[in-house]
Design an enzyme around this catalytic site. Structure first.
Site, PDB file in Angstrom:
ATOM      1  N   TYR A  47     -13.242  -0.801  10.457  1.00 28.81           N
ATOM      2  CA  TYR A  47     -11.857  -0.337  10.372  1.00 28.81           C
ATOM      3  C   TYR A  47     -11.211  -0.447  11.750  1.00 28.81           C
ATOM      4  O   TYR A  47     -10.074  -0.905  11.873  1.00 28.81           O
ATOM      5  CB  TYR A  47     -11.803   1.111   9.883  1.00 28.81           C
ATOM      6  CG  TYR A  47     -10.387   1.650   9.860  1.00 28.81           C
ATOM      7  CD1 TYR A  47      -9.516   1.322   8.832  1.00 28.81           C
ATOM      8  CD2 TYR A  47      -9.913   2.476  10.889  1.00 28.81           C
ATOM      9  CE1 TYR A  47      -8.212   1.789   8.817  1.00 28.81           C
ATOM     10  CE2 TYR A  47      -8.609   2.949  10.883  1.00 28.81           C
ATOM     11  CZ  TYR A  47      -7.768   2.609   9.846  1.00 28.81           C
ATOM     12  OH  TYR A  47      -6.482   3.066   9.856  1.00 28.81           O
TER      13      TYR A  47
ATOM     14  N   GLY B 197       0.804  -1.218   0.000  1.00 27.15           N
ATOM     15  CA  GLY B 197       0.000   0.000   0.000  1.00 27.15           C
ATOM     16  C   GLY B 197       0.833   1.262   0.000  1.00 27.15           C
ATOM     17  O   GLY B 197       0.577   2.165   0.803  1.00 27.15           O
TER      18      GLY B 197
ATOM     19  N   SER C 200      -3.272   0.777  14.844  1.00 28.80           N
ATOM     20  CA  SER C 200      -3.742   2.119  15.193  1.00 28.80           C
ATOM     21  C   SER C 200      -4.295   2.129  16.610  1.00 28.80           C
ATOM     22  O   SER C 200      -4.858   1.135  17.076  1.00 28.80           O
ATOM     23  CB  SER C 200      -4.837   2.571  14.221  1.00 28.80           C
ATOM     24  OG  SER C 200      -5.419   3.788  14.651  1.00 28.80           O
TER      25      SER C 200
ATOM     26  N   ASN D  59       1.442   3.397  -2.746  1.00 24.93           N
ATOM     27  CA  ASN D  59       1.268   4.330  -3.860  1.00 24.93           C
ATOM     28  C   ASN D  59       0.904   5.729  -3.367  1.00 24.93           C
ATOM     29  O   ASN D  59       0.886   6.687  -4.123  1.00 24.93           O
ATOM     30  CB  ASN D  59       0.220   3.816  -4.859  1.00 24.93           C
ATOM     31  CG  ASN D  59      -1.114   3.543  -4.198  1.00 24.93           C
ATOM     32  OD1 ASN D  59      -1.221   3.546  -2.966  1.00 24.93           O
ATOM     33  ND2 ASN D  59      -2.130   3.293  -4.993  1.00 24.93           N
ATOM     34  N   SER D  60       0.618   5.850  -2.045  1.00 25.85           N
ATOM     35  CA  SER D  60       0.302   7.146  -1.450  1.00 25.85           C
ATOM     36  C   SER D  60       0.448   7.032   0.065  1.00 25.85           C
ATOM     37  O   SER D  60       0.753   5.962   0.599  1.00 25.85           O
ATOM     38  CB  SER D  60      -1.128   7.580  -1.813  1.00 25.85           C
ATOM     39  OG  SER D  60      -2.077   6.657  -1.277  1.00 25.85           O
ATOM     40  N   GLY D  61       0.220   8.133   0.750  1.00 22.97           N
ATOM     41  CA  GLY D  61       0.171   8.124   2.215  1.00 22.97           C
ATOM     42  C   GLY D  61       1.475   7.757   2.890  1.00 22.97           C
ATOM     43  O   GLY D  61       2.567   7.941   2.349  1.00 22.97           O
TER      44      GLY D  61
ATOM     45  N   GLY E 108       2.678   4.877   3.499  1.00 18.25           N
ATOM     46  CA  GLY E 108       3.386   3.797   2.817  1.00 18.25           C
ATOM     47  C   GLY E 108       4.356   4.345   1.788  1.00 18.25           C
ATOM     48  O   GLY E 108       5.498   3.887   1.675  1.00 18.25           O
TER      49      GLY E 108
END
Length: 344
Positions: free
Chosen positions: A220, A66, A196, A68-70, A72
């Protein structure tokens, strides 16, 4: 006539003063709000853990899911700058390709590989793991970072699993198992799981581990609870087998990332202001992941929970070993683990 003029003047004066007071009050309220948001932002900046180590990762192979952004993407970028061979495991190859090009450009490291991985699909997980095991001679770190958060839309995967739980927990559970032989071969090696503190808003129901009829937004939090239980039980099993592989999990903070784009109207009203002023940036949020991946200070640490680059505490219920063992067996069944599949 005189009195009428006086009354008119008096009414206009009161109206003017009333309007003026409202403007002044509104201005003061806006000023106080701005000051409050600035203080919150400064507090977030001052209390955020930052990993400042200069460890070089040349010769190391790291998988980040994961990315591709954020956070990560920020984690992959940092590791590439340290010279690691970074395998970007992404579901969306188009955005993943753009992220890879950006990482190569800013790091000067061309040894950044993009591979497709959809953690919500058990078949995709198996295909990805088989390719890695065939192509790579070592794996120093597996960073289970990918995650999804659906607000209202209930979705069931091709494997009959609830989408959020499949992506955030069951896919990473299977992936970790399938990559264990390579991790053990490369030992000392590490597994890093992004959980989290939001796990505190939920509890895992062992009688209903695949809650396809529950509120997706709540799931989540459940998935993060599951991540921690998985991480702790995996650490125990790896230690018992003297594998040389460590496993730790972390809280990255509340991050200004793409995960909030799934919040629908009208719940998203004013959300961007809160996100931009009160939440961590993706670079700040990646610090603990980087710390656990790179730092020699935690090279032998396993079975711990970290936030802001230091060890944190957990609620006693999520640390229950009996429940963790039961959940482990449930996960094995849900991901259809085969007799010949690797175990810790």
């Amino acid at each position: 006539m005189y009195f009428n003029s006086y009354n008119m003047w008096y009414s206009e004066t009161l109206s003017y003063l009333h309007t003026t007071n409202l403007v002044v009050i509104a201005a003061y309220a806006a000023l106080i709000t701005v000051i409050f948001l600035v203080i919150v932002k400064l507090y977030t900046w001052m209390t955020t853990g930052v990993y400042r180590g200069t460890t070089i990762m040349k010769g190391k192979v790291v998988i980040v899911t994961g990315c591709n952004s954020g956070i990560g993407k920020e984690t992959a970028k940092d590791l590439a700058k340290r010279g690691a061979r970074v395998i970007m495991a992404c579901r969306n190859m188009e955005t993943g390709s753009k992220a890879r090009d950006e990482i190569i450009s800013c790091s000067g490291n061309s040894d950044v590989v993009l591979m497709q991985l959809d953690l919500s699909s058990l078949n995709s997980v198996r295909q990805f793991a088989a390719k890695v095991n065939k192509q790579e001679s070592r794996l120093d770190v597996l960073v289970n970072n990918a995650g999804v958060a659906n607000t209202f839309g209930k979705k069931i995967t091709e494997d009959g699993l609830e989408l959020t739980m499949a992506t955030n927990q069951y896919g990473p559970f299977l992936l970790t198992h399938l990559l264990l032989p390579l991790l053990k071969k490369t030992a000392p090696s590490r597994i890093v799981i992004v959980a989290s503190d939001l796990y505190k808003l939920a509890k895992l129901n062992l009688a209903k581990p695949n809650p396809t009829d529950q509120f997706p937004a709540y799931l989540y939090y459940v998935s993060k609870y599951a991540n921690i239980m998985f991480s702790m039980e995996l650490a125990r099993k790896l230690k018992d087998s003297n594998s040389g592989v460590t496993c730790n999990c972390l809280h990255p903070g509340i991050i200004d990332s793409g995960i909030w784009r799934n919040v629908p109207f009208p719940l998203n009203l004013g959300l961007q202001l809160i996100v931009k002023t009160m939440f961590k940036t993706t670079e700040q949020g990646a610090q603990t992941s980087i710390y656990l991946t790179v730092s020699e200070d935690v090279a032998k640490t396993s079975g711990k929970y970290f936030k802001d680059c230091k060890e944190g505490s957990l609620r006693s219920d999520v640390l229950d070993e009996g429940n963790a063992k039961k959940y482990w067996e449930i996960c094995e069944k849900l991901v259809k683990l085969q007799p010949n599949d690797p175990r810790p």
